[in-house]
Design a protein around this motif. Structure first.
Motif, PDB file in Angstrom:
ATOM      1  N   GLU A 108       0.827  -1.212   0.000  1.00  0.00           N
ATOM      2  CA  GLU A 108       0.000   0.000   0.000  1.00  0.00           C
ATOM      3  C   GLU A 108       0.863   1.265   0.000  1.00  0.00           C
ATOM      4  O   GLU A 108       1.807   1.381   0.788  1.00  0.00           O
ATOM      5  CB  GLU A 108      -0.907   0.026   1.243  1.00  0.00           C
ATOM      6  CG  GLU A 108      -2.060  -0.952   1.198  1.00  0.00           C
ATOM      7  CD  GLU A 108      -1.709  -2.371   1.618  1.00  0.00           C
ATOM      8  OE1 GLU A 108      -2.615  -3.209   1.678  1.00  0.00           O
ATOM      9  OE2 GLU A 108      -0.521  -2.631   1.903  1.00  0.00           O
ATOM     10  N   PRO A 109       0.530   2.215  -0.885  1.00  0.00           N
ATOM     11  CA  PRO A 109       1.251   3.501  -0.854  1.00  0.00           C
ATOM     12  C   PRO A 109       0.760   4.344   0.331  1.00  0.00           C
ATOM     13  O   PRO A 109      -0.429   4.331   0.658  1.00  0.00           O
ATOM     14  CB  PRO A 109       0.857   4.157  -2.182  1.00  0.00           C
ATOM     15  CG  PRO A 109      -0.480   3.573  -2.516  1.00  0.00           C
ATOM     16  CD  PRO A 109      -0.510   2.184  -1.914  1.00  0.00           C
ATOM     17  N   VAL A 110       1.702   5.034   0.962  1.00  0.00           N
ATOM     18  CA  VAL A 110       1.370   5.803   2.164  1.00  0.00           C
ATOM     19  C   VAL A 110       1.736   7.260   1.928  1.00  0.00           C
ATOM     20  O   VAL A 110       2.748   7.558   1.304  1.00  0.00           O
ATOM     21  CB  VAL A 110       2.165   5.232   3.373  1.00  0.00           C
ATOM     22  CG1 VAL A 110       2.080   6.156   4.578  1.00  0.00           C
ATOM     23  CG2 VAL A 110       1.651   3.851   3.724  1.00  0.00           C
ATOM     24  N   LYS A 111       0.875   8.171   2.395  1.00  0.00           N
ATOM     25  CA  LYS A 111       1.284   9.587   2.406  1.00  0.00           C
ATOM     26  C   LYS A 111       1.250  10.047   3.865  1.00  0.00           C
ATOM     27  O   LYS A 111       0.463   9.536   4.669  1.00  0.00           O
ATOM     28  CB  LYS A 111       0.349  10.424   1.528  1.00  0.00           C
ATOM     29  CG  LYS A 111      -1.103  10.384   1.918  1.00  0.00           C
ATOM     30  CD  LYS A 111      -1.935  11.228   0.982  1.00  0.00           C
ATOM     31  CE  LYS A 111      -3.417  11.117   1.370  1.00  0.00           C
ATOM     32  NZ  LYS A 111      -4.295  11.797   0.421  1.00  0.00           N
ATOM     33  N   ARG A 112       2.107  10.971   4.207  1.00  0.00           N
ATOM     34  CA  ARG A 112       2.174  11.441   5.593  1.00  0.00           C
ATOM     35  C   ARG A 112       1.519  12.811   5.699  1.00  0.00           C
ATOM     36  O   ARG A 112       1.787  13.708   4.911  1.00  0.00           O
ATOM     37  CB  ARG A 112       3.629  11.516   6.068  1.00  0.00           C
ATOM     38  CG  ARG A 112       4.239  10.132   6.170  1.00  0.00           C
ATOM     39  CD  ARG A 112       5.605  10.110   6.816  1.00  0.00           C
ATOM     40  NE  ARG A 112       6.034   8.728   6.964  1.00  0.00           N
ATOM     41  CZ  ARG A 112       5.752   7.970   8.017  1.00  0.00           C
ATOM     42  NH1 ARG A 112       5.063   8.468   9.040  1.00  0.00           N
ATOM     43  NH2 ARG A 112       6.148   6.715   8.077  1.00  0.00           N
ATOM     44  N   ILE A 113       0.638  12.936   6.679  1.00  0.00           N
ATOM     45  CA  ILE A 113      -0.003  14.219   6.962  1.00  0.00           C
ATOM     46  C   ILE A 113       0.362  14.549   8.408  1.00  0.00           C
ATOM     47  O   ILE A 113       0.041  13.783   9.325  1.00  0.00           O
ATOM     48  CB  ILE A 113      -1.528  14.134   6.774  1.00  0.00           C
ATOM     49  CG1 ILE A 113      -1.833  13.757   5.308  1.00  0.00           C
ATOM     50  CG2 ILE A 113      -2.184  15.453   7.151  1.00  0.00           C
ATOM     51  CD1 ILE A 113      -3.281  13.426   5.046  1.00  0.00           C
ATOM     52  N   LEU A 114       1.093  15.645   8.591  1.00  0.00           N
ATOM     53  CA  LEU A 114       1.621  15.999   9.913  1.00  0.00           C
ATOM     54  C   LEU A 114       2.378  14.821  10.524  1.00  0.00           C
ATOM     55  O   LEU A 114       2.268  14.539  11.724  1.00  0.00           O
ATOM     56  CB  LEU A 114       0.472  16.442  10.844  1.00  0.00           C
ATOM     57  CG  LEU A 114      -0.338  17.640  10.357  1.00  0.00           C
ATOM     58  CD1 LEU A 114      -1.506  17.916  11.273  1.00  0.00           C
ATOM     59  CD2 LEU A 114       0.568  18.859  10.267  1.00  0.00           C
ATOM     60  N   GLY A 115       3.119  14.125   9.667  1.00  0.00           N
ATOM     61  CA  GLY A 115       3.956  13.036  10.166  1.00  0.00           C
ATOM     62  C   GLY A 115       3.222  11.726  10.398  1.00  0.00           C
ATOM     63  O   GLY A 115       3.839  10.714  10.732  1.00  0.00           O
ATOM     64  N   ILE A 116       1.893  11.730  10.232  1.00  0.00           N
ATOM     65  CA  ILE A 116       1.120  10.504  10.487  1.00  0.00           C
ATOM     66  C   ILE A 116       0.876   9.804   9.145  1.00  0.00           C
ATOM     67  O   ILE A 116       0.417  10.443   8.195  1.00  0.00           O
ATOM     68  CB  ILE A 116      -0.226  10.839  11.165  1.00  0.00           C
ATOM     69  CG1 ILE A 116       0.038  11.558  12.482  1.00  0.00           C
ATOM     70  CG2 ILE A 116      -1.047   9.568  11.401  1.00  0.00           C
ATOM     71  CD1 ILE A 116      -1.188  12.246  13.049  1.00  0.00           C
TER      72      ILE A 116
END
Length: 258
Positions: A108-116
């Motif tokens: 699964e591709p992951v993106k980080r929002i505020l490090g999460i």
């Protein structure tokens, strides 16, 4: 056969389950850009051999080399590490997840929002939509649809698309056209040939030798855990190959074939 050394080399492979001798000194090479039919009755050892290549079973004796490097650690992630996509009739997709989630299962591709970290659903949706269109799924199928709504042939198509998208090098098809309509079977087989032409190694496991004789460059026949024949498909007629299976690998005089 794009390279001089085989993509997968199996040498004197033995596998025991307790006292049961499941694979008996099997040696076979597989090359990139080759379509190999792996044929034999149930219990011949075809699927067992593939499970060793995928890291599900560790061999008792013998060696496996991928792209010239010896495999020393057999583990279930081996298939992903080596770029192997296995297409089985029953396994490999989760009915209650969307096509997009199935497409990226384990990757699964992951993106980080505020490090999460969050799953990147847009990327999953866009990529999987492009692939299902390219591979000829119905126009009314969406990447958000659950897999259980797909037909057997469409499920196989999603898995084949996944093999291409993740730049896999080996496509293993284990009885991939069981329970498919004639049209779906032809579609799946055409996709397999396209992938071979793109340079993938395609290993096609079946007990239906007449189907694979038309498709394969080479045919390997197994019986009772042993390799009993390994021949270019055009070097033997369908009748000769069927005779090998009937007679357990003993060469049969031509005049007895009639």
């Amino acid at each position: 056969m794009s390279s001089n050394h085989p993509l997968i080399r199996v040498t004197n492979l033995d596998l025991y389950f307790g006292v049961f001798h499941a694979l008996k000194s099997v040696s076979v090479d597989f090359h990139a850009g080759e379509f190999v039919g792996l044929v034999g009755d149930n219990g011949a050892g075809k699927t067992t051999l593939i499970r060793v290549l995928c890291g599900i079973y560790a061999p008792s004796n013998g060696e496996v080399h991928f792209d010239g490097k010896r495999v020393t650690n057999f583990h279930p992630k081996l298939a992903i590490d080596q770029g192997i996509e296995t297409i089985q009739q029953a396994v490999g997709l989760c009915d209650n997840l969307s096509i997009a989630r199935n497409f990226y299962l384990g990757r699964e591709p992951v993106k980080r929002i505020l490090g999460i970290p969050f799953l990147d659903f847009n990327k999953m949706r866009d990529k999987s939509t492009r692939v299902i269109r390219t591979f000829g799924l119905r126009d009314n199928v969406s990447a958000d649809d659950e897999v259980e709504q797909l037909s057997g042939g469409e499920r196989q198509t999603v898995k084949i698309g996944r093999a291409v998208e993740f730049k896999n090098r080996v496509l293993i098809m284990d009885e991939p056209t069981n329970h498919l309509s004639v049209r779906e079977r032809e579609h799946v087989n055409e996709l397999a040939i396209q992938l071979k032409e793109q340079g993938l190694l395609v290993i096609y496991i079946t007990h239906d030798i007449s189907q694979v004789h038309k498709l394969a460059d080479r045919i390997v026949i197994m019986e009772n855990g042993e390799k009993i024949e390994d021949t270019q498909a055009d070097a033997m007629s369908l009748e000769e190959l069927e005779a090998v299976i009937r007679h357990g690998g003993r060469t049969v005089e031509k005049d007895h074939m009639h």
